[in-house]
Scaffold this motif. Sequence first.
Motif, PDB file in Angstrom:
ATOM      1  N   PRO A  85       0.091 -10.131  -6.630  1.00 39.85           N
ATOM      2  CA  PRO A  85       1.592 -10.594  -6.646  1.00 39.85           C
ATOM      3  C   PRO A  85       2.011  -9.583  -7.172  1.00 39.85           C
ATOM      4  CG  PRO A  85      -0.441 -10.814  -8.430  1.00 39.85           C
ATOM      5  CD  PRO A  85      -1.168 -10.141  -7.230  1.00 39.85           C
ATOM      6  N   PRO A  86       3.097  -9.782  -7.768  1.00 42.99           N
ATOM      7  CA  PRO A  86       4.633  -8.380  -8.420  1.00 42.99           C
ATOM      8  C   PRO A  86       3.513  -8.249  -9.698  1.00 42.99           C
ATOM      9  CG  PRO A  86       5.038 -10.701  -8.476  1.00 42.99           C
ATOM     10  CD  PRO A  86       3.829 -11.002  -7.925  1.00 42.99           C
ATOM     11  N   ASP A  87       2.557  -8.187  -9.627  1.00 43.77           N
ATOM     12  CA  ASP A  87       2.137  -7.356 -11.465  1.00 43.77           C
ATOM     13  C   ASP A  87       0.897  -6.071 -10.897  1.00 43.77           C
ATOM     14  OD1 ASP A  87       0.365  -7.186 -13.357  1.00 43.77           O
ATOM     15  OD2 ASP A  87      -0.322  -8.687 -13.863  1.00 43.77           O
ATOM     16  N   ASP A  88       1.809  -4.804 -11.917  1.00 42.62           N
ATOM     17  CA  ASP A  88       1.380  -3.488 -11.267  1.00 42.62           C
ATOM     18  C   ASP A  88      -0.530  -3.365 -11.825  1.00 42.62           C
ATOM     19  OD1 ASP A  88       1.354  -1.211 -10.484  1.00 42.62           O
ATOM     20  OD2 ASP A  88       1.296  -0.643 -12.458  1.00 42.62           O
ATOM     21  N   GLU A 114       1.176   2.948  -0.550  1.00 41.97           N
ATOM     22  CA  GLU A 114       2.215   3.958  -1.682  1.00 41.97           C
ATOM     23  C   GLU A 114       3.253   4.790  -1.445  1.00 41.97           C
ATOM     24  OE1 GLU A 114      -1.486   5.438  -4.220  1.00 41.97           O
ATOM     25  OE2 GLU A 114      -1.602   3.855  -5.712  1.00 41.97           O
ATOM     26  N   GLU A 115       3.038   5.005  -0.334  1.00 42.94           N
ATOM     27  CA  GLU A 115       4.001   6.399   0.151  1.00 42.94           C
ATOM     28  C   GLU A 115       5.012   5.549   0.655  1.00 42.94           C
ATOM     29  OE1 GLU A 115       1.646   9.505   2.294  1.00 42.94           O
ATOM     30  OE2 GLU A 115       0.922  10.467   0.167  1.00 42.94           O
ATOM     31  N   SER A 120       5.705  -0.866  -4.697  1.00 39.93           N
ATOM     32  CA  SER A 120       7.496  -0.866  -5.988  1.00 39.93           C
ATOM     33  C   SER A 120       7.682  -1.799  -5.428  1.00 39.93           C
ATOM     34  CB  SER A 120       7.223   0.666  -5.904  1.00 39.93           C
ATOM     35  OG  SER A 120       7.860   0.908  -4.787  1.00 39.93           O
ATOM     36  N   ASP A 121       7.658  -2.232  -3.863  1.00 34.83           N
ATOM     37  CA  ASP A 121       8.897  -3.188  -3.269  1.00 34.83           C
ATOM     38  C   ASP A 121       8.282  -3.833  -4.003  1.00 34.83           C
ATOM     39  OD1 ASP A 121      10.885  -3.850  -1.695  1.00 34.83           O
ATOM     40  OD2 ASP A 121       9.685  -4.738   0.009  1.00 34.83           O
ATOM     41  N   ALA A 127       7.544  -9.890  -5.174  1.00 30.95           N
ATOM     42  CA  ALA A 127       6.910 -11.138  -3.635  1.00 30.95           C
ATOM     43  C   ALA A 127       5.927 -10.618  -4.169  1.00 30.95           C
ATOM     44  CB  ALA A 127       7.076  -9.571  -2.451  1.00 30.95           C
ATOM     45  N   VAL A 128       5.394 -11.921  -3.856  1.00 30.11           N
ATOM     46  CA  VAL A 128       3.768 -12.608  -3.926  1.00 30.11           C
ATOM     47  C   VAL A 128       3.285 -12.356  -1.931  1.00 30.11           C
ATOM     48  CG1 VAL A 128       2.200 -14.445  -4.009  1.00 30.11           C
ATOM     49  CG2 VAL A 128       4.407 -14.269  -5.278  1.00 30.11           C
TER      50      VAL A 128
END
Length: 198
Positions: A85-88, A114-115, A120-121, A127-128
């Motif tokens: 989900p969009p949750d860091d 990650e690189e 981050s996108d 986005a889910v």
Amino acid sequence: MLIQSLEQKTKLALMTVVLTLAACTVICIFTVYQSSKLISEERSQIYILDGDIPFLAERSLQEANFVMEAKAHIQLFHQYFFNLPPDDDYIKWTLGKALYMADGTAMKQKQAMEENGFYSDIISSSAVCTIKCDSIQFNEHDKKFKYFGTQLIKRRSRDLKRSIITVGEIENVPRTQNNPHGLLITNWRTLENKDLDY
């Protein structure tokens, strides 16, 4: 006549006593053996309490359910790795759970993603990502697997469907709270990660 009768009666009484003692000894040995066997069987059984009602739990060897456990482990790993989900904080938590289930090859793939800015996108575009397991091919002799899944990436602007195929191997490791199946995915790599449709 009286002496012979007395001798016969004494022999008969002695024989009766000896046979009774022998029978009692055999019965006692048999009873002790059966009791110890029954106690050891009872000690090997596990009971689960549901309220006040005990239920007998059946034990099974891991080898008997190895294919099923391996497929469940593979599916759970992919859910942790690809359901995002969009949750860091949640992404870090699920990826941490996934990395307990695989060796360093999963860490390398996570670092590559990650690189490339994948995580981050996801957060910046809200986005889910969800993955659905289509099938798992598992060879229990050489412990190699091939995972076929469909990933859905839902963004505000558009939805994207991707085909994901990964391969790897399975190793037995001790069971832990973070790895309940007691299996480790090794040599894991993605063979296909391509867009299907919008």
